[in-house]
Design a protein around this motif. Sequence first.
Motif, mmCIF file in Angstrom:
data_model
loop_
_atom_site.group_PDB
_atom_site.id
_atom_site.type_symbol
_atom_site.label_atom_id
_atom_site.label_comp_id
_atom_site.label_asym_id
_atom_site.label_seq_id
_atom_site.Cartn_x
_atom_site.Cartn_y
_atom_site.Cartn_z
ATOM 1 N N ASN A 146 0.848 -1.182 0.000
ATOM 2 C CA ASN A 146 0.000 0.000 0.000
ATOM 3 C C ASN A 146 0.890 1.240 0.000
ATOM 4 O OD1 ASN A 146 -2.852 0.546 -0.176
ATOM 5 N ND2 ASN A 146 -3.168 -1.057 1.338
ATOM 6 N N GLY A 147 0.610 2.217 0.872
ATOM 7 C CA GLY A 147 1.335 3.476 0.823
ATOM 8 C C GLY A 147 2.841 3.332 0.983
ATOM 9 N N MET A 148 3.580 4.265 0.377
ATOM 10 C CA MET A 148 5.041 4.297 0.479
ATOM 11 C C MET A 148 5.495 5.716 0.767
ATOM 12 S SD MET A 148 6.313 2.002 -2.792
ATOM 13 C CE MET A 148 5.395 3.002 -3.970
ATOM 14 N N VAL A 149 6.586 5.840 1.526
ATOM 15 C CA VAL A 149 7.248 7.126 1.705
ATOM 16 C C VAL A 149 8.749 6.946 1.509
ATOM 17 C CG1 VAL A 149 5.523 8.072 3.296
ATOM 18 C CG2 VAL A 149 7.495 6.841 4.221
ATOM 19 N N VAL A 150 9.398 8.022 1.083
ATOM 20 C CA VAL A 150 10.854 8.080 0.986
ATOM 21 C C VAL A 150 11.328 9.200 1.898
ATOM 22 C CG1 VAL A 150 12.817 8.534 -0.533
ATOM 23 C CG2 VAL A 150 10.891 7.146 -1.356
ATOM 24 N N THR A 151 12.327 8.916 2.709
ATOM 25 C CA THR A 151 12.839 9.897 3.666
ATOM 26 C C THR A 151 13.518 11.052 2.940
ATOM 27 O OG1 THR A 151 14.849 8.552 3.892
ATOM 28 C CG2 THR A 151 13.098 8.227 5.526
ATOM 29 N N PRO A 152 13.632 12.222 3.603
ATOM 30 C CA PRO A 152 14.125 13.417 2.911
ATOM 31 C C PRO A 152 15.560 13.310 2.392
ATOM 32 C CG PRO A 152 13.871 13.834 5.263
ATOM 33 C CD PRO A 152 13.194 12.533 4.978
ATOM 34 N N ASP A 153 16.355 12.362 2.909
ATOM 35 C CA ASP A 153 17.713 12.170 2.399
ATOM 36 C C ASP A 153 17.765 11.184 1.237
ATOM 37 O OD1 ASP A 153 17.224 9.794 3.699
ATOM 38 O OD2 ASP A 153 18.822 10.017 5.186
ATOM 39 N N ASN A 154 16.601 10.718 0.792
ATOM 40 C CA ASN A 154 16.495 9.752 -0.313
ATOM 41 C C ASN A 154 17.185 8.423 -0.010
ATOM 42 O OD1 ASN A 154 15.060 11.149 -2.565
ATOM 43 N ND2 ASN A 154 16.757 12.593 -2.365
ATOM 44 N N ARG A 155 17.348 8.078 1.245
ATOM 45 C CA ARG A 155 18.112 6.881 1.602
ATOM 46 C C ARG A 155 17.259 5.742 2.151
ATOM 47 N NH1 ARG A 155 23.376 8.673 4.953
ATOM 48 N NH2 ARG A 155 23.746 6.418 4.719
ATOM 49 N N THR A 156 15.989 6.006 2.466
ATOM 50 C CA THR A 156 15.136 4.953 3.034
ATOM 51 C C THR A 156 13.749 5.015 2.422
ATOM 52 O OG1 THR A 156 16.313 5.116 5.152
ATOM 53 C CG2 THR A 156 14.200 3.970 5.168
ATOM 54 N N LEU A 157 13.222 3.872 2.050
ATOM 55 C CA LEU A 157 11.840 3.735 1.606
ATOM 56 C C LEU A 157 11.090 2.894 2.632
ATOM 57 C CD1 LEU A 157 10.401 3.055 -1.895
ATOM 58 C CD2 LEU A 157 9.733 1.535 -0.034
ATOM 59 N N ILE A 158 9.899 3.360 3.015
ATOM 60 C CA ILE A 158 9.034 2.638 3.941
ATOM 61 C C ILE A 158 7.731 2.333 3.224
ATOM 62 C CG2 ILE A 158 7.854 2.695 6.174
ATOM 63 C CD1 ILE A 158 9.913 4.859 7.006
ATOM 64 N N ILE A 159 7.286 1.091 3.326
ATOM 65 C CA ILE A 159 6.060 0.668 2.643
ATOM 66 C C ILE A 159 5.105 0.015 3.635
ATOM 67 C CG2 ILE A 159 7.090 -1.553 1.978
ATOM 68 C CD1 ILE A 159 5.339 -1.440 -0.562
ATOM 69 N N SER A 160 3.810 0.219 3.426
ATOM 70 C CA SER A 160 2.774 -0.466 4.199
ATOM 71 C C SER A 160 2.557 -1.859 3.630
ATOM 72 C CB SER A 160 1.452 0.301 4.128
ATOM 73 O OG SER A 160 1.551 1.570 4.705
ATOM 74 N N GLU A 161 2.696 -2.867 4.479
ATOM 75 C CA GLU A 161 2.281 -4.226 4.127
ATOM 76 C C GLU A 161 0.974 -4.479 4.874
ATOM 77 O OE1 GLU A 161 5.157 -7.366 3.262
ATOM 78 O OE2 GLU A 161 6.594 -6.206 4.445
ATOM 79 N N SER A 162 -0.129 -4.221 4.207
ATOM 80 C CA SER A 162 -1.419 -4.174 4.887
ATOM 81 C C SER A 162 -1.855 -5.524 5.448
ATOM 82 C CB SER A 162 -2.491 -3.634 3.938
ATOM 83 O OG SER A 162 -2.254 -2.281 3.650
ATOM 84 N N PHE A 163 -1.532 -6.625 4.759
ATOM 85 C CA PHE A 163 -2.025 -7.924 5.204
ATOM 86 C C PHE A 163 -1.273 -8.460 6.417
ATOM 87 C CE2 PHE A 163 -4.164 -9.591 1.051
ATOM 88 C CZ PHE A 163 -5.106 -8.584 1.153
ATOM 89 N N THR A 164 -0.097 -7.916 6.733
ATOM 90 C CA THR A 164 0.630 -8.337 7.932
ATOM 91 C C THR A 164 0.678 -7.240 8.988
ATOM 92 O OG1 THR A 164 2.740 -7.707 6.909
ATOM 93 C CG2 THR A 164 2.083 -10.016 6.739
ATOM 94 N N GLY A 165 0.046 -6.088 8.727
ATOM 95 C CA GLY A 165 0.011 -5.009 9.697
ATOM 96 C C GLY A 165 1.373 -4.413 9.985
ATOM 97 N N THR A 166 2.202 -4.338 8.957
ATOM 98 C CA THR A 166 3.604 -3.964 9.138
ATOM 99 C C THR A 166 3.989 -2.777 8.272
ATOM 100 O OG1 THR A 166 4.132 -6.292 9.562
ATOM 101 C CG2 THR A 166 5.974 -4.835 9.051
ATOM 102 N N LEU A 167 4.823 -1.894 8.828
ATOM 103 C CA LEU A 167 5.577 -0.933 8.028
ATOM 104 C C LEU A 167 6.970 -1.512 7.838
ATOM 105 C CD1 LEU A 167 4.600 2.477 9.692
ATOM 106 C CD2 LEU A 167 3.737 1.536 7.542
ATOM 107 N N THR A 168 7.370 -1.665 6.591
ATOM 108 C CA THR A 168 8.648 -2.287 6.260
ATOM 109 C C THR A 168 9.564 -1.261 5.617
ATOM 110 O OG1 THR A 168 7.614 -4.453 5.956
ATOM 111 C CG2 THR A 168 9.750 -4.105 4.893
ATOM 112 N N ALA A 169 10.819 -1.213 6.071
ATOM 113 C CA ALA A 169 11.796 -0.245 5.568
ATOM 114 C C ALA A 169 12.853 -0.936 4.717
ATOM 115 C CB ALA A 169 12.457 0.491 6.731
ATOM 116 N N PHE A 170 13.353 -0.192 3.727
ATOM 117 C CA PHE A 170 14.458 -0.629 2.880
ATOM 118 C C PHE A 170 15.472 0.505 2.778
ATOM 119 C CE2 PHE A 170 10.788 -2.975 1.327
ATOM 120 C CZ PHE A 170 11.268 -4.234 1.033
#
Length: 304
Positions: free
Chosen positions: A174-198
């Motif tokens: 689902n939703g995604m954000v990228v941090t202001p330094d362009n170094r981290t992406l966070i995504i919603s994994e709705s079916f597991t109730g998790t925010l996952t970072a890369f």
Amino acid sequence: MSAPRRVTRVLLDGLGIGECPRWHDDRLWFCNWGTNQIVAVDVEGNSEVVMDDATVSPHSIDWLPDGRLLIVPGTATCGARLLVQDADGSLTPYGHLDGLPSGFNEITVDGRGNVYVNGADFDFLAFLDRAMKDMAAGDQTPLHERPDFVPGYIALITPDGTARQVAGDIAFPNGMVVTPDNRTLIISESFTGTLTAFDIAEDGQLSNRRVFADGLGPDGICIDAEGAVWTSQGQRDCVRVAEGGKILDRVELERDPFACMLGGPDGQTLFIMAAVWNPENPFGGPRTGQVLVTEAPARHVGWP
């Protein structure tokens, strides 16, 4: 003593389901699902339908650094999976996407002009209908463990139009954000109730997958200057969560949240897209969608 209930006000109502909100050019823009529209509204509640096109049926949106609007269509009849709106208003396909799975959902453009899209190659509403019937019959198998579940993915489209998959095995992205330094992406994994970072590499590749926070009900998300993410936890709330999962703030709601976005003149207005979810006819029936607003403790940063 419990914290006082945070006050929200209705900025706009009578909507279908508002999704993919973006603060752009001093207004909140969003897709009004069920109406084939993109709507823009200012902080005083003055709204404008900026697109009404059943052929496109806008599903999600974001902007390239040069100001052009990107649209993920909600229908295949427009002949493209991702569209860009040029200065004259014309819509043309964007990127070379033939090698990517189908089923685009959310889109986020980072500060370097890289476009991240996610999706899952299955019919979500049909899947949900089967799951609800099975649950009513006593089958409590988690959604991401059902045999008919198809894991999702994240894809990258670079400014030259080249596209490739950069992550997989996402439990309904689902939703995604990228941090202001362009170094981290966070995504919603709705079916597991998790925010996952890369971690994001210089070439846009994703690595070092990890849990940012769990025990949530995440959908559309945004990030603030203190590194906290606004999302949902239960069915009728919007929470501000720190990395590690600590809930810092909560907004109680009277209907289901679908996405949130920080914006306004100082970046500290929280916009919440809420509606009464009707799984039997999600885009028909009464127009219960609203844009709610409340003040946030920290300003918006990052992308979107």
